[in-house]
Design an enzyme around this catalytic site. Structure first.
Site, PDB file in Angstrom:
ATOM      1  N   CYS A   1     -12.779   8.295  -3.215  1.00  0.00           N
ATOM      2  CA  CYS A   1     -12.357   9.028  -2.013  1.00  0.00           C
ATOM      3  C   CYS A   1     -12.346  10.536  -2.227  1.00  0.00           C
ATOM      4  CB  CYS A   1     -11.000   8.544  -1.545  1.00  0.00           C
ATOM      5  SG  CYS A   1      -9.754   8.631  -2.836  1.00  0.00           S
TER       6      CYS A   1
ATOM      7  N   ASN B   1     -12.406   0.263  -3.457  1.00  0.00           N
ATOM      8  CA  ASN B   1     -13.186   1.107  -4.388  1.00  0.00           C
ATOM      9  C   ASN B   1     -12.536   1.274  -5.765  1.00  0.00           C
ATOM     10  OD1 ASN B   1     -11.287   2.693  -3.014  1.00  0.00           O
ATOM     11  ND2 ASN B   1     -12.451   4.558  -3.371  1.00  0.00           N
TER      12      ASN B   1
ATOM     13  N   GLU C   1      -3.454   7.131   3.430  1.00  0.00           N
ATOM     14  CA  GLU C   1      -4.323   7.763   2.424  1.00  0.00           C
ATOM     15  C   GLU C   1      -5.756   7.523   2.873  1.00  0.00           C
ATOM     16  OE1 GLU C   1      -3.509   9.419  -0.415  1.00  0.00           O
ATOM     17  OE2 GLU C   1      -1.346   9.236  -0.144  1.00  0.00           O
TER      18      GLU C   1
ATOM     19  N   GLU D   1     -18.602  11.001   5.918  1.00  0.00           N
ATOM     20  CA  GLU D   1     -18.311  10.857   4.488  1.00  0.00           C
ATOM     21  C   GLU D   1     -19.335   9.908   3.860  1.00  0.00           C
ATOM     22  OE1 GLU D   1     -14.500   9.095   3.734  1.00  0.00           O
ATOM     23  OE2 GLU D   1     -14.789   9.090   1.574  1.00  0.00           O
TER      24      GLU D   1
ATOM     25  N   GLY E   1      -7.473   3.709   2.978  1.00  0.00           N
ATOM     26  CA  GLY E   1      -8.781   3.266   3.486  1.00  0.00           C
ATOM     27  C   GLY E   1      -9.354   4.312   4.426  1.00  0.00           C
ATOM     28  N   SER E   2     -10.177   3.861   5.335  1.00  0.00           N
ATOM     29  CA  SER E   2     -10.909   4.816   6.173  1.00  0.00           C
ATOM     30  C   SER E   2     -10.026   5.416   7.274  1.00  0.00           C
ATOM     31  CB  SER E   2     -12.109   4.112   6.821  1.00  0.00           C
ATOM     32  OG  SER E   2     -11.640   3.133   7.721  1.00  0.00           O
TER      33      SER E   2
HETATM   34  P1  NAD Z   1     -11.266   0.097   5.156  1.00  0.00           P
HETATM   35  O1  NAD Z   1     -10.437   0.932   6.017  1.00  0.00           O
HETATM   36  O2  NAD Z   1     -12.453  -0.607   5.697  1.00  0.00           O
HETATM   37  O3  NAD Z   1     -10.397  -1.052   4.429  1.00  0.00           O
HETATM   38  C1  NAD Z   1      -9.197  -0.814   3.760  1.00  0.00           C
HETATM   39  C2  NAD Z   1      -8.239  -1.928   4.031  1.00  0.00           C
HETATM   40  O4  NAD Z   1      -8.050  -2.035   5.430  1.00  0.00           O
HETATM   41  C3  NAD Z   1      -8.695  -3.312   3.557  1.00  0.00           C
HETATM   42  O5  NAD Z   1      -7.600  -3.970   2.947  1.00  0.00           O
HETATM   43  C4  NAD Z   1      -9.112  -3.998   4.827  1.00  0.00           C
HETATM   44  O6  NAD Z   1      -8.950  -5.398   4.793  1.00  0.00           O
HETATM   45  C5  NAD Z   1      -8.174  -3.388   5.832  1.00  0.00           C
HETATM   46  N1  NAD Z   1      -8.706  -3.434   7.185  1.00  0.00           N
HETATM   47  C6  NAD Z   1     -10.010  -3.468   7.568  1.00  0.00           C
HETATM   48  N2  NAD Z   1     -10.100  -3.523   8.905  1.00  0.00           N
HETATM   49  C7  NAD Z   1      -8.842  -3.527   9.391  1.00  0.00           C
HETATM   50  C8  NAD Z   1      -8.288  -3.568  10.691  1.00  0.00           C
HETATM   51  N3  NAD Z   1      -9.038  -3.615  11.777  1.00  0.00           N
HETATM   52  N4  NAD Z   1      -6.936  -3.546  10.804  1.00  0.00           N
HETATM   53  C9  NAD Z   1      -6.152  -3.483   9.724  1.00  0.00           C
HETATM   54  N5  NAD Z   1      -6.630  -3.446   8.465  1.00  0.00           N
HETATM   55  C10 NAD Z   1      -7.945  -3.467   8.288  1.00  0.00           C
HETATM   56  O7  NAD Z   1     -11.641   1.122   4.062  1.00  0.00           O
HETATM   57  P2  NAD Z   1     -12.597   0.911   2.881  1.00  0.00           P
HETATM   58  O8  NAD Z   1     -14.010   0.796   3.322  1.00  0.00           O
HETATM   59  O9  NAD Z   1     -12.040  -0.156   2.047  1.00  0.00           O
HETATM   60  O10 NAD Z   1     -12.428   2.321   2.149  1.00  0.00           O
HETATM   61  C11 NAD Z   1     -13.277   3.431   2.434  1.00  0.00           C
HETATM   62  C12 NAD Z   1     -12.527   4.622   2.971  1.00  0.00           C
HETATM   63  O11 NAD Z   1     -11.267   4.725   2.380  1.00  0.00           O
HETATM   64  C13 NAD Z   1     -13.229   5.937   2.671  1.00  0.00           C
HETATM   65  O12 NAD Z   1     -13.129   6.751   3.800  1.00  0.00           O
HETATM   66  C14 NAD Z   1     -12.417   6.526   1.537  1.00  0.00           C
HETATM   67  O13 NAD Z   1     -12.465   7.931   1.452  1.00  0.00           O
HETATM   68  C15 NAD Z   1     -11.050   6.035   1.877  1.00  0.00           C
HETATM   69  N6  NAD Z   1     -10.235   5.961   0.678  1.00  0.00           N
HETATM   70  C16 NAD Z   1      -9.197   6.811   0.587  1.00  0.00           C
HETATM   71  C17 NAD Z   1      -8.429   6.793  -0.558  1.00  0.00           C
HETATM   72  C18 NAD Z   1      -7.279   7.733  -0.728  1.00  0.00           C
HETATM   73  O14 NAD Z   1      -6.576   7.606  -1.712  1.00  0.00           O
HETATM   74  N7  NAD Z   1      -7.042   8.650   0.186  1.00  0.00           N
HETATM   75  C19 NAD Z   1      -8.726   5.901  -1.586  1.00  0.00           C
HETATM   76  C20 NAD Z   1      -9.779   5.037  -1.407  1.00  0.00           C
HETATM   77  C21 NAD Z   1     -10.553   5.052  -0.274  1.00  0.00           C
END
Ligand code: NAD
Length: 457
Positions: A243, A114, A209, A333, A187-188
């Protein structure tokens, strides 16, 4: 290169102790800064291609944030990395006690799509400043930015110091099988659990995070026009894919309609009557997220927006009126440009609605009611709170940034990043000239003496 080989190279490089030198770390950060200055325009181009991010937003929320972070590190690194003298215990007299910040070693960073530039580089900067090596796996969902990150990192660091690995979930899983000294994940929450589980196999410390449903309370005691203006900016920047965006608005029933009116007025001011034509409005990252968001939209009363264009991955800024907080958009979310407006009659009711969700990453409150503000600050746990604005906590890199509970573990930015990637090792240097007999065996007869001595010190 095979991950295992890269990992071994990083381990071998760390063991040369070159990264322990502050001058070495600063040189590395300066090289990164120089590369970024050369590639500035490419950053905007990549973000435009991945998310149709307006250059203005890319500058403010991505490029500027990263440059500022490097500058802050360069300015303070000497002071932060200097061993800190700690008052010694009289029981150890004479001794000189210190805290030495030592790097963990080889760090792995997995970042999201994002804010694909700054959420990838900010943690990397902290890890390098603290003397670690870095392997970064950016998000495959922002491929242009991911490719540029690889180019930038390769131009700034020897590969055994910092490198980018491209790929999706499978690549991340393979990387997670290796033993890292620190893992930084953004990420999530769902994937966060997978990361934590993998890290636990090697007892590797992590920073997670994550996300959550960040509420935005409006009690009607603040000017509604300014309130709406700030909410619209915080919610719809990056097409709501932030996020810490306000996830839903909880407004006092008496002011619900008036707030909706102001939100609509501010949306028109910001993006015009057809936001698809606006140069200030980004797009949804991909078709999967587009489908998810459009499905959630069907479930509530659309008060404004609602237009979509799948080919363009466009979803208009959309206000959902959901007085009973029952719609699909009030379950998880949102992470997109839908803003449910939920009404409450009493403070208790507002708190019950917020209390239904896991601890969020952010909490926003537009209010002049000091008692309620303070009471919620003490009673409602979240990653960070902002009174009378939204998203601006991110701009102050002297504040820690991170979640709590399901919205994350640990924090970073500025000094907090340096601390995150450092192990603070206590060092006690004892003098040799004072060696009270009382501590040594045989103990009989010394016990009374010891008690007197300890009550005295
Ligand atoms: P995501 O968890 O799908 O992906 C993030 C990363 O994880 C990517 O690099 C992806 O390749 C990797 N990933 C995906 N599946 C995986 C697996 N099974 N094992 C290991 N790694 C894997 O998240 P997203 O859709 O990219 O982001 C959305 C979420 O992230 C939302 O909930 C948002 O609030 C949160 N977010 C948090 C912050 C923060 O600073 N706290 C910032 C941005 C996004």
């Amino acid at each position: 290169m095979e991950f295992k080989t890269l990992h071994q190279n990083h381990r071998a490089f760390f063991q040369t102790h070159q990264t322990k030198s502050i001058a070495f770390r600063k040189q590395a950060l300066r090289r990164l800064l120089n590369t970024l200055k050369k590639e500035e325009q490419q950053v905007y181009t990549a973000l435009e291609k991945d998310l149709k991010k307006p250059e203005y937003e890319s500058y403010l929320s991505e490029y500027f944030v990263v440059v500022k972070e490097i500058q802050l590190m360069l300015q303070h690194l000497n002071a932060w990395a200097k061993p800190k003298r700690i008052t010694s215990s009289p029981l150890n007299f004479p001794s000189k006690d210190y805290l030495l910040a030592e790097p963990y070693g080889c760090t792995l960073h997995i970042s999201p799509w994002n804010y694909p530039f700054q959420l990838a580089l900010n943690s990397v900067i902290g890890a390098i400043a603290a003397g670690n090596t870095v392997v970064l796996k950016p998000s495959e969902m922002a491929p242009h930015t991911a490719a540029l990150l690889e180019k930038i990192v390769a131009a700034s660091f020897p590969q055994e110091h910092a490198a980018v690995v491209q790929g999706g979930a499978e690549t991340a899983q393979s990387l997670l099988e290796l033993r890292w000294d620190y893992i930084f994940y953004t990420g999530s929450t769902r994937i966060g659990k997978i990361i934590a589980t993998a890290a636990a196999q090697h007892l590797t410390p992590t920073t997670l995070e994550l996300g959550g449903k960040s509420p935005c309370v409006v009690d009607g005691t603040t000017p509604l026009e300014l309130t709406a203006k700030r909410i619209v900016w915080g919610k719809f920047i990056n097409c709501g894919q932030t996020c810490i965006a306000p996830d839903y608005v909880l407004v006092h029933e008496k002011y619900g309609e008036a707030l909706l009116e102001q939100l609509i007025a501010q949306l028109k001011k910001a993006f015009g009557t057809n936001p698809e034509q606006s140069e200030s409005y980004a797009r949804i990252v991909n078709a999967t997220h587009f489908e998810r968001l459009t499905a959630w939209m069907q479930d509530s009363e659309i008060r404004y927006g609602g237009q979509t264009d799948k080919k363009d991955l466009y979803i208009a800024p959309t206000l959902l009126f959901d007085p009973k907080a029952k719609g699909k958009a009030m379950e998880e979310e949102i992470f997109g440009p839908l803003l449910p407006v939920v009404t409450y009659q009493t403070k208790d009711e507002a708190e019950t609605i917020m209390g239904k969700f896991e601890k969020p990453l952010a909490f926003y409150m537009f209010s002049k009611d000091k008692d309620w503000i303070n009471s919620l600050a003490y009673r409602f746990s979240n990653g960070g709170m902002v009174v009378n604005d939204a998203v601006v906590q991110f701009i102050n890199n002297k504040l820690p940034f991170g979640g709590v509970g399901h919205s994350g573990q640990g924090s970073y930015h500025g000094k907090y990043s340096f601390n995150t990637f450092s192990h603070f090792k206590p060092i006690v240097k004892r003098g040799l000239w004072n060696d009270p007999f009382v501590r040594y065996a045989p103990y009989p007869k010394k016990y009374d003496w010891l008690k007197k001595f300890l009550s005295w010190v």
